[in-house]
Design an enzyme around this catalytic site. Structure first.
Site, short mmCIF file in Angstrom:
data_model
loop_
_atom_site.label_atom_id
_atom_site.label_comp_id
_atom_site.label_asym_id
_atom_site.label_seq_id
_atom_site.Cartn_x
_atom_site.Cartn_y
_atom_site.Cartn_z
N CYS A 10 -13.32 -9.70 8.09
CA CYS A 10 -14.68 -10.14 7.77
C CYS A 10 -15.16 -9.68 6.40
O CYS A 10 -16.21 -10.15 5.93
CB CYS A 10 -15.66 -9.65 8.84
SG CYS A 10 -15.95 -7.85 8.83
N CYS B 116 -12.72 -4.42 5.62
CA CYS B 116 -12.09 -5.13 6.73
C CYS B 116 -11.38 -6.37 6.20
O CYS B 116 -11.99 -7.19 5.48
CB CYS B 116 -13.14 -5.52 7.77
SG CYS B 116 -12.46 -6.49 9.15
N CYS C 299 -13.23 -1.94 12.34
CA CYS C 299 -14.38 -2.46 11.60
C CYS C 299 -15.65 -2.26 12.43
O CYS C 299 -15.72 -2.66 13.60
CB CYS C 299 -14.16 -3.93 11.28
SG CYS C 299 -15.54 -4.68 10.36
N GLU D 6 -1.31 -1.65 -5.92
CA GLU D 6 -2.50 -1.03 -6.49
C GLU D 6 -2.19 -0.48 -7.88
O GLU D 6 -1.12 0.07 -8.12
CB GLU D 6 -2.97 0.12 -5.59
CG GLU D 6 -3.39 -0.31 -4.21
CD GLU D 6 -3.57 0.88 -3.29
OE1 GLU D 6 -4.71 1.18 -2.92
OE2 GLU D 6 -2.55 1.51 -2.96
N ASP E 211 0.86 -1.18 0.00
CA ASP E 211 0.00 0.00 0.00
C ASP E 211 0.90 1.22 0.00
O ASP E 211 1.64 1.45 0.96
CB ASP E 211 -0.91 0.01 1.23
CG ASP E 211 -1.79 1.24 1.28
OD1 ASP E 211 -2.68 1.35 0.41
OD2 ASP E 211 -1.59 2.10 2.16
N ASP F 4 -3.12 1.29 6.98
CA ASP F 4 -2.34 0.95 5.79
C ASP F 4 -2.01 -0.53 5.73
O ASP F 4 -1.97 -1.13 4.65
CB ASP F 4 -1.05 1.78 5.77
CG ASP F 4 -1.31 3.26 5.56
OD1 ASP F 4 -2.40 3.59 5.05
OD2 ASP F 4 -0.44 4.08 5.91
N CYS G 160 -17.29 -6.25 12.86
CA CYS G 160 -16.71 -7.28 13.73
C CYS G 160 -15.78 -6.71 14.80
O CYS G 160 -15.30 -7.46 15.65
CB CYS G 160 -15.95 -8.32 12.90
SG CYS G 160 -14.44 -7.68 12.12
#
Length: 394
Positions: free
Chosen positions: A347, A344, A363, A277, A193, A373, A366
């Site tokens: 989950c 997340c 999150c 990315e 990232d 990052d 959850c």
């Protein structure tokens, strides 16, 4: 593979003056060829091609033996091809409905590269192999110029270019048939990232610092630019002040490129599969000023973010990473960055509210907490591995 190598030249004072005159004569040739095309189409509706202008080059050289006739015929053909490529790009943009950008005349200081298309035709790399300690490149009309060769050449030298950056001269070699230097397998995969706070955050929790080279030189650049603004246009002092500003920017660029090489090399040595990315950096750094009818919002904040992204040098880093991964036999995967920072990693719940702050991820479904990052890097890695599995299954 084809790779390029850049080396610093050490020309004598006389050779530096001759190189500058070589650039000037090639600039004049470029502008004359551009005017030829413009005039022929405007007055007669005739489109001039590269073949037409290349055929006339021998007459231009014979009429000006002390000027254009001094330089390599093949390098002048390369300059005409450069103009032809500019027109081809112009017509391609017109056909695609983009902003055309008609080829423009090159002013002084805006033509800093000359290319020789083939080693041995008007140029010769390592022209004095018997010399025990130094490397030389021979250029037609200039002579044997000393090269600061800091590393060995791999592959076969294809083209040779001379480039001027401020008061420095460089030789750029484009090499064919460069052998791959495959590194031993590590069995480790990673997701990356890229960001502003840290240049790179990996999925295993490591952070590569963002050096912020432009920010570190901001004080000296601001002083140099203020000094430039006070100088009278066209004066010698203004040219010297402009050269100081250009030298500071060139130093920032070199430091940024050096940092990108070191960061990319560390990643390539440590991981077999690298996922990052697929960023559209030009869109991300577009101005938010808007128009008079529809002015933008948070323009100052967006301008500061754009400056930070450019200073981080994401594009330079990803380009260098791709080249090093190919040479080392590593697998590089680019994935869609949409919602990677909002999802997340445990989950799969995606919500804007998950990103509490710049560094904190919580999150709302959850309760999973992590560095924002690192969480994004884990999502990027998962998307890359899924993309690879789908490609293998297909």
């Amino acid at each position: 593979m084809r790779r390029s190598c850049t080396f610093l030249l050490r020309p004598t004072g006389k050779q530096a003056a001759t190189l500058a005159q070589c650039l000037e004569d090639h600039r004049v040739l470029y502008n004359a060829a551009l005017e030829h095309r413009r005039t022929a189409y405007r007055k007669a509706g005739v489109s001039i091609r590269y073949g037409d202008q290349s055929g006339e080059l021998k007459y231009i050289r014979s009429d000006d033996p002390a000027g254009q006739g001094r330089w390599s015929f093949s390098s002048q053909q390369a300059t005409l091809r450069r103009l032809d490529k500019a027109f081809a790009a112009f017509f391609r943009r017109v056909k695609a409905g983009q902003k055309p950008g008609f080829p423009r005349f090159k002013g002084r200081g805006w033509f800093d590269t000359v290319e020789w298309p083939r080693d041995g035709d008007g140029c010769r790399w390592d022209s004095q192999p018997e010399h025990p300690t130094a490397t030389f490149v021979r250029l037609h009309g200039v002579g044997h110029v000393r090269v600061h060769q800091h590393r060995s050449i791999r592959g076969r030298v294809k083209t040779i270019s001379i480039k001027r950056e401020g008061s420095r001269w460089y030789v750029v070699l484009s090499c064919d048939d460069v052998p791959a230097h495959t590194l031993p397998a590590t069995g480790v995969v990673v997701g990356l990232d890229v960001g502003v706070a840290s240049l790179v955050t990996t999925s295993d929790g490591k952070h590569l610092a963002n050096p912020r080279h432009l920010d570190a030189s901001a004080g000296r650049l601001a002083a140099a630019q203020r000094d430039l603004a006070r100088k009278k246009r066209g004066s010698k002092r203004r040219r010297k002040a402009a050269a100081r500003v250009a030298a500071l920017h060139a130093r920032v660029r070199r430091r940024r490129l050096d940092g990108a090489h070191k960061a990319a090399l560390a990643l390539v040595r440590a991981y077999d599969v690298i996922v990052h990315e697929d960023l559209r950096i030009a869109n991300m750094t577009r101005s938010a000023s808007g128009t008079i009818e529809a002015p933008g919002r948070n323009v100052a904040q967006k301008s500061g973010l754009n400056r930070s992204i450019v200073d981080a040098g994401w594009g330079v880093f990803l380009t260098v990473l791709a080249h090093k991964a190919e040479s080392a036999g590593r697998e590089l995967i680019a994935v869609n960055p949409t919602n990677t920072s909002r999802t997340c990693a445990r989950c799969g719940h995606c919500a804007k509210e998950n990103r509490v702050t710049q560094v904190e991820f919580v999150c709302t479904a959850c309760g999973h907490t992590a560095h924002a990052d690192v969480n994004a890097a884990i999502n990027i890695l998962g998307a890359g591995l899924a993309l690879r599995d789908a490609a293998e299954a297909a």
